[in-house]
Design a protein around this motif. Structure first.
Motif, PDB file in Angstrom:
ATOM      1  N   ALA A 211      14.882 -32.189 -17.443  1.00 49.22           N
ATOM      2  CA  ALA A 211      14.724 -33.569 -17.938  1.00 49.22           C
ATOM      3  C   ALA A 211      14.043 -33.606 -19.299  1.00 49.22           C
ATOM      4  N   GLY A 212      13.126 -32.656 -19.510  1.00 44.05           N
ATOM      5  CA  GLY A 212      12.318 -32.736 -20.716  1.00 44.05           C
ATOM      6  C   GLY A 212      12.808 -31.889 -21.867  1.00 44.05           C
TER       7      GLY A 212
ATOM      8  N   CYS B 148      12.226 -42.891 -17.435  1.00 48.63           N
ATOM      9  CA  CYS B 148      11.726 -41.592 -17.888  1.00 48.63           C
ATOM     10  C   CYS B 148      10.204 -41.604 -17.972  1.00 48.63           C
ATOM     11  N   ILE B 149       9.564 -40.590 -17.370  1.00 45.95           N
ATOM     12  CA  ILE B 149       8.104 -40.536 -17.441  1.00 45.95           C
ATOM     13  C   ILE B 149       7.648 -39.816 -18.714  1.00 45.95           C
ATOM     14  N   GLY B 150       8.620 -39.207 -19.424  1.00 47.66           N
ATOM     15  CA  GLY B 150       8.229 -38.381 -20.578  1.00 47.66           C
ATOM     16  C   GLY B 150       8.536 -39.038 -21.905  1.00 47.66           C
TER      17      GLY B 150
ATOM     18  N   ARG C 149      12.357 -45.872 -11.873  1.00 51.29           N
ATOM     19  CA  ARG C 149      12.747 -44.475 -12.106  1.00 51.29           C
ATOM     20  C   ARG C 149      13.030 -44.209 -13.576  1.00 51.29           C
TER      21      ARG C 149
ATOM     22  N   THR D 271      17.772 -46.002 -23.742  1.00 53.86           N
ATOM     23  CA  THR D 271      17.717 -44.539 -23.898  1.00 53.86           C
ATOM     24  C   THR D 271      16.903 -43.847 -22.804  1.00 53.86           C
ATOM     25  N   PHE D 272      15.779 -44.455 -22.414  1.00 54.16           N
ATOM     26  CA  PHE D 272      14.910 -43.834 -21.399  1.00 54.16           C
ATOM     27  C   PHE D 272      14.978 -44.594 -20.078  1.00 54.16           C
TER      28      PHE D 272
ATOM     29  N   VAL E 212      23.927 -43.182 -16.686  1.00 54.50           N
ATOM     30  CA  VAL E 212      23.420 -42.665 -15.412  1.00 54.50           C
ATOM     31  C   VAL E 212      24.175 -43.384 -14.289  1.00 54.50           C
TER      32      VAL E 212
ATOM     33  N   THR F 109      16.967 -32.795 -23.198  1.00 51.62           N
ATOM     34  CA  THR F 109      17.025 -34.142 -23.775  1.00 51.62           C
ATOM     35  C   THR F 109      16.370 -34.176 -25.154  1.00 51.62           C
ATOM     36  N   THR F 110      15.138 -33.655 -25.227  1.00 48.21           N
ATOM     37  CA  THR F 110      14.415 -33.729 -26.501  1.00 48.21           C
ATOM     38  C   THR F 110      15.030 -32.792 -27.535  1.00 48.21           C
TER      39      THR F 110
ATOM     40  N   ARG G 133      24.227 -44.985 -10.297  1.00 44.14           N
ATOM     41  CA  ARG G 133      23.445 -45.536  -9.197  1.00 44.14           C
ATOM     42  C   ARG G 133      24.402 -45.986  -8.104  1.00 44.14           C
TER      43      ARG G 133
ATOM     44  N   SER H  61       8.090 -37.199 -25.478  1.00 43.55           N
ATOM     45  CA  SER H  61       9.250 -36.709 -26.231  1.00 43.55           C
ATOM     46  C   SER H  61       9.238 -37.231 -27.666  1.00 43.55           C
TER      47      SER H  61
HETATM   48  C1  HEM Z   1      14.629 -37.744 -25.904  1.00 48.18           C
HETATM   49  C2  HEM Z   1      14.139 -37.287 -24.785  1.00 48.18           C
HETATM   50  C3  HEM Z   1      14.404 -37.852 -23.410  1.00 48.18           C
HETATM   51  C4  HEM Z   1      15.381 -38.708 -22.973  1.00 48.18           C
HETATM   52  C5  HEM Z   1      16.510 -39.341 -23.781  1.00 48.18           C
HETATM   53  C6  HEM Z   1      15.160 -38.927 -21.545  1.00 48.18           C
HETATM   54  C7  HEM Z   1      15.929 -39.772 -20.757  1.00 48.18           C
HETATM   55  C8  HEM Z   1      15.726 -39.965 -19.409  1.00 48.18           C
HETATM   56  C9  HEM Z   1      16.548 -40.820 -18.563  1.00 48.18           C
HETATM   57  C10 HEM Z   1      17.746 -41.628 -19.037  1.00 48.18           C
HETATM   58  C11 HEM Z   1      16.063 -40.734 -17.305  1.00 48.18           C
HETATM   59  C12 HEM Z   1      16.623 -41.417 -16.060  1.00 48.18           C
HETATM   60  C13 HEM Z   1      17.610 -40.480 -15.375  1.00 48.18           C
HETATM   61  C14 HEM Z   1      18.129 -41.027 -14.060  1.00 48.18           C
HETATM   62  O1  HEM Z   1      17.365 -41.629 -13.313  1.00 48.18           O
HETATM   63  O2  HEM Z   1      19.307 -40.801 -13.739  1.00 48.18           O
HETATM   64  C15 HEM Z   1      14.931 -39.822 -17.336  1.00 48.18           C
HETATM   65  C16 HEM Z   1      14.172 -39.470 -16.239  1.00 48.18           C
HETATM   66  C17 HEM Z   1      13.159 -38.549 -16.266  1.00 48.18           C
HETATM   67  N1  HEM Z   1      12.623 -37.930 -17.379  1.00 48.18           N
HETATM   68 FE1  HEM Z   1      13.262 -38.160 -19.289  1.00 48.18          FE
HETATM   69  N2  HEM Z   1      14.072 -38.185 -21.153  1.00 48.18           N
HETATM   70  C18 HEM Z   1      13.564 -37.529 -22.251  1.00 48.18           C
HETATM   71  C19 HEM Z   1      12.461 -36.698 -22.285  1.00 48.18           C
HETATM   72  C20 HEM Z   1      11.700 -36.352 -21.198  1.00 48.18           C
HETATM   73  C21 HEM Z   1      10.543 -35.470 -21.238  1.00 48.18           C
HETATM   74  C22 HEM Z   1       9.972 -34.806 -22.486  1.00 48.18           C
HETATM   75  C23 HEM Z   1      10.112 -35.329 -19.934  1.00 48.18           C
HETATM   76  C24 HEM Z   1       8.960 -34.528 -19.368  1.00 48.18           C
HETATM   77  C25 HEM Z   1       7.992 -34.013 -20.041  1.00 48.18           C
HETATM   78  C26 HEM Z   1      10.982 -36.142 -19.094  1.00 48.18           C
HETATM   79  C27 HEM Z   1      10.862 -36.250 -17.742  1.00 48.18           C
HETATM   80  C28 HEM Z   1      11.636 -37.068 -16.952  1.00 48.18           C
HETATM   81  C29 HEM Z   1      11.518 -37.136 -15.495  1.00 48.18           C
HETATM   82  C30 HEM Z   1      10.554 -36.336 -14.619  1.00 48.18           C
HETATM   83  C31 HEM Z   1      12.460 -38.083 -15.072  1.00 48.18           C
HETATM   84  C32 HEM Z   1      12.723 -38.539 -13.636  1.00 48.18           C
HETATM   85  C33 HEM Z   1      11.881 -39.763 -13.361  1.00 48.18           C
HETATM   86  C34 HEM Z   1      12.145 -40.322 -11.960  1.00 48.18           C
HETATM   87  O3  HEM Z   1      13.242 -40.161 -11.419  1.00 48.18           O
HETATM   88  O4  HEM Z   1      11.219 -40.953 -11.425  1.00 48.18           O
HETATM   89  N3  HEM Z   1      11.920 -36.738 -19.901  1.00 48.18           N
HETATM   90  N4  HEM Z   1      14.737 -39.386 -18.626  1.00 48.18           N
END
Ligand code: HEM
Length: 302
Positions: free
Chosen positions: A81-82, A239-241, A237, A231-232, A148, A85-86, A150, A245
């Motif tokens: 995830a992290g 993005c926690i990051g 649910r 985007t996030f 994404v 993406t980044t 659902r 990022s």
């Molecule tokens: C540009 C960078 C990033 C983008 C575009 C992004 C985008 C997303 C998106 C769209 C989701 C939802 C996915 C879904 O539910 O189907 C997500 C979930 C998540 N992201 Fe990011 N992300 C990025 C960076 C990061 C970073 C740096 C981390 C961790 C350090 C991270 C950790 C997570 C986690 C753990 C989830 C799951 C959250 C959950 O289901 O409760 N992401 N992210």
């Protein structure tokens, strides 16, 4: 087991991820048991996300503690995830900057003027307006996760933001979605919606972030957690990051642009819209993004 090349490849990737995660986990655990001195000598000096998670888990009450296999599973989530993406967001930014040398120059000047050869403090870094605009615009137009999926848990009637005309000519304001329907949530489509972002929605224009956003954006009620963008994602649910990022993108861009110049190579890069988009040359399934990298002549020696 399953005689299919793709499945075998996936199995091997999962195996590599697991082994590497286990190795990092054990090293971090050992250092934590040995005390602060050992932790400080590790990559990240104890401030990295895994050290913090492990420390919190040691200090947590018995009922809150995560079992080791869950921590290991969290590592794979963080990597997937992290990291991809980044790194994708950064790769796209560098590609665009190589296509727009004037923007690259303007951005570099902003960074060099603010830093004057010294590392930038957090507050100074996050408040560089042009850097912020470049990152936001890239994350808007080239969201690394385009959609994404659902599944509805119950029958729902989904209201439409704008009415559409059905094949029978009738105007439709809402759609009935039965329970157990898989729904694709178009993150990128929302980010590029002309009704919200204007006729130039599909153009990369960092300047749009330097003046107040139009009412069609601020009043759009987009549920995303970041900048009226999806985007996030949004909701429970999301993005926690997302903060992490953005900081990572800004740190890396500052460091790279202070020292190097980026220009287009003669190889055409295609962006593959898989779960997380990635660059490739021709039809190769392997990620690659050739760029011409030069030393910036005005760079201050490290
Ligand atoms: C540009 C960078 C990033 C983008 C575009 C992004 C985008 C997303 C998106 C769209 C989701 C939802 C996915 C879904 O539910 O189907 C997500 C979930 C998540 N992201 Fe990011 N992300 C990025 C960076 C990061 C970073 C740096 C981390 C961790 C350090 C991270 C950790 C997570 C986690 C753990 C989830 C799951 C959250 C959950 O289901 O409760 N992401 N992210």
């Amino acid at each position: 087991m399953f005689p299919h090349k793709g499945v075998q490849q996936l199995k091997s990737i999962v195996g590599v991820m697991h082994e590497r995660s286990l190795e990092i986990f054990q090293l971090k655990k050992q250092a934590l048991e040995q005390g602060d001195e050992a932790v400080a000598h590790q990559v990240g000096e104890g401030k990295d996300i895994m050290s913090i998670l492990l420390k919190a888990n040691v200090e947590a009450s018995q009922e809150d503690k995560l079992p080791e296999e869950e921590i290991l599973a969290q590592m794979s989530t963080f990597i997937l995830a992290g990291m991809d993406t980044t790194s994708t967001a950064l790769s796209i930014t560098l590609t665009i900057l190589s296509q727009h040398p004037e923007v690259q120059e303007k951005l570099r000047n902003e960074i060099l003027e603010a830093s004057k050869g010294e590392p930038l403090e957090y507050d100074a870094l996050v408040s560089l307006p042009y850097l912020d605009a470049v990152c936001r615009e890239t994350l808007r137009l080239y969201a690394p996760v385009a959609q994404v999926f659902r599944e509805t848990r119950e029958d729902v009637v989904m209201p439409l933001s704008h009415p559409i005309r059905g094949v029978d000519g009738k105007t439709i304001h809402e759609i009935f979605v039965p329970k157990d329907t898989v729904v694709a949530v178009g993150l990128l489509a929302s980010n590029r919606n002309k009704a919200i972002w204007g006729e130039d929605a599909e153009e990369w224009k960092p300047e749009r972030w330097l003046s107040p956003l139009p009412g069609s954006v601020t009043g759009s009620k987009i549920p995303g957690i970041y900048s009226n963008l999806m985007t996030f994602l949004g909701g429970g649910r999301a993005c926690i990051g997302f903060k992490f990022s953005q900081l990572e993108m800004k740190v890396v861009l500052c460091l790279l642009l202070s020292k190097f110049t980026f220009a287009q190579s003669d190889k055409k890069v295609n962006w593959v819209l898989s779960g997380v988009r990635f660059p490739t040359v021709g039809n190769s399934p392997k990620p690659s993004m050739p760029l011409k990298v030069g030393l910036y002549k005005g760079a201050v020696p490290a």
